[in-house]
Design a protein around this motif. Sequence first.
Motif, PDB file in Angstrom:
ATOM      1  N   ALA A  97      19.486  16.312  15.991  1.00 13.29           N
ATOM      2  CA  ALA A  97      19.129  17.219  17.086  1.00 13.29           C
ATOM      3  C   ALA A  97      17.746  17.820  16.874  1.00 13.29           C
ATOM      4  O   ALA A  97      16.971  17.975  17.824  1.00 13.29           O
ATOM      5  CB  ALA A  97      20.174  18.330  17.202  1.00 13.29           C
ATOM      6  N   ALA A  98      17.404  18.140  15.614  1.00 16.32           N
ATOM      7  CA  ALA A  98      16.082  18.707  15.322  1.00 16.32           C
ATOM      8  C   ALA A  98      14.981  17.690  15.584  1.00 16.32           C
ATOM      9  O   ALA A  98      13.905  18.039  16.106  1.00 16.32           O
ATOM     10  CB  ALA A  98      16.033  19.180  13.870  1.00 16.32           C
ATOM     11  N   MET A  99      15.221  16.420  15.245  1.00 17.54           N
ATOM     12  CA  MET A  99      14.231  15.370  15.515  1.00 17.54           C
ATOM     13  C   MET A  99      14.004  15.200  17.013  1.00 17.54           C
ATOM     14  O   MET A  99      12.872  15.058  17.473  1.00 17.54           O
ATOM     15  CB  MET A  99      14.677  14.047  14.898  1.00 17.54           C
ATOM     16  CG  MET A  99      14.451  13.938  13.413  1.00 17.54           C
ATOM     17  SD  MET A  99      14.567  12.215  12.792  1.00 17.54           S
ATOM     18  CE  MET A  99      16.309  11.870  13.091  1.00 17.54           C
ATOM     19  N   LYS A 100      15.096  15.200  17.771  1.00 19.68           N
ATOM     20  CA  LYS A 100      14.969  15.060  19.225  1.00 19.68           C
ATOM     21  C   LYS A 100      14.218  16.235  19.827  1.00 19.68           C
ATOM     22  O   LYS A 100      13.376  16.066  20.720  1.00 19.68           O
ATOM     23  CB  LYS A 100      16.360  14.934  19.855  1.00 19.68           C
ATOM     24  CG  LYS A 100      17.059  13.619  19.552  1.00 19.68           C
ATOM     25  CD  LYS A 100      18.432  13.565  20.205  1.00 19.68           C
ATOM     26  CE  LYS A 100      19.111  12.228  19.975  1.00 19.68           C
ATOM     27  NZ  LYS A 100      20.476  12.186  20.576  1.00 19.68           N
ATOM     28  N   ASP A 101      14.506  17.434  19.336  1.00 18.59           N
ATOM     29  CA  ASP A 101      13.825  18.631  19.827  1.00 18.59           C
ATOM     30  C   ASP A 101      12.333  18.571  19.517  1.00 18.59           C
ATOM     31  O   ASP A 101      11.495  18.907  20.359  1.00 18.59           O
ATOM     32  CB  ASP A 101      14.459  19.865  19.184  1.00 18.59           C
ATOM     33  CG  ASP A 101      13.992  21.154  19.822  1.00 18.59           C
ATOM     34  OD1 ASP A 101      14.089  21.285  21.049  1.00 18.59           O
ATOM     35  OD2 ASP A 101      13.510  22.042  19.091  1.00 18.59           O
ATOM     36  N   ALA A 102      11.992  18.120  18.303  1.00 13.74           N
ATOM     37  CA  ALA A 102      10.585  17.985  17.924  1.00 13.74           C
ATOM     38  C   ALA A 102       9.879  16.972  18.815  1.00 13.74           C
ATOM     39  O   ALA A 102       8.741  17.186  19.258  1.00 13.74           O
ATOM     40  CB  ALA A 102      10.478  17.569  16.457  1.00 13.74           C
ATOM     41  N   HIS A 103      10.537  15.859  19.098  1.00  7.16           N
ATOM     42  CA  HIS A 103       9.951  14.829  19.962  1.00  7.16           C
ATOM     43  C   HIS A 103       9.649  15.384  21.342  1.00  7.16           C
ATOM     44  O   HIS A 103       8.585  15.127  21.916  1.00  7.16           O
ATOM     45  CB  HIS A 103      10.900  13.636  20.048  1.00  7.16           C
ATOM     46  CG  HIS A 103      10.384  12.529  20.928  1.00  7.16           C
ATOM     47  ND1 HIS A 103       9.352  11.689  20.538  1.00  7.16           N
ATOM     48  CD2 HIS A 103      10.759  12.137  22.176  1.00  7.16           C
ATOM     49  CE1 HIS A 103       9.110  10.818  21.504  1.00  7.16           C
ATOM     50  NE2 HIS A 103       9.951  11.072  22.509  1.00  7.16           N
TER      51      HIS A 103
END
Length: 256
Positions: A97-103
């Motif tokens: 979820a953190a990776m998707k948010d960063a993207h």
Amino acid sequence: MDMAMPLLTPARRRGIEILDDPSKDPALAVRSLRDVSLANRLFGGRRAMLRALEVLIARGLAETSRADRALRRRTPTSQISLTLLDVGTGLADIPLAAMKDAHQKGFRLDTIGFEVSPDIARAAEPSCTWAMVGDAMHLPFADRSVDFVTCSQVLHHFDGPAADALLRECTRVARIGVVVGELRRSWMAVAGLWASSYLLGFHPVSRHDGIVSILRGYTVSELRQLVRRATGARVSVRRQLGWRVTATWTTASVRE
């Protein structure tokens, strides 16, 4: 002062979680962790961690901007890369979820899912950049070697010196800061999990361990005191929706 009504907050209990036994079937552990991931998504655990992490990410992006100005250059946001270590990652739903948010926000976040169990680490691999196996009491990373460290629903498995050691290790390897997420102890949380676990088809082990986890959880004041004692940091501890509590601190606030 903790705002929870005393009658709704049971005394903290040690309890025994079935999956704390390393001899248990790894397939059962993975099955139960799917329930944990679903609970994180539906009841606020994932949202609480991302909300707390936002503060540290903003700091990391600001530091990059200041460094660029000092060097008289400008790094496009799309070229900024930060790192996150998630200790006790489970199926790595929070790193994912953190990776998707960063993207979505236009920068790259490389994530490391860290687990004590090789079987769980293998199950986490598709959801993080790297999955690693090791001992959280002795993280195999140099001081200040990752930007952020997260640790969700892991701390309650430890007490006394072991809990202190975990918090110190997370602080040692973080360059910018740490987020610890925990369950907020409450009889209402126990009742909510018990009822919803049947509706959502949780495994009986997930139901048992989830209730024990809540009774091992923390109030705001307890978590604040624990982090301060272990790390000396100026910590921000907040109640979150879904009977969650998060503690966030920067490495810059830690007393040497």
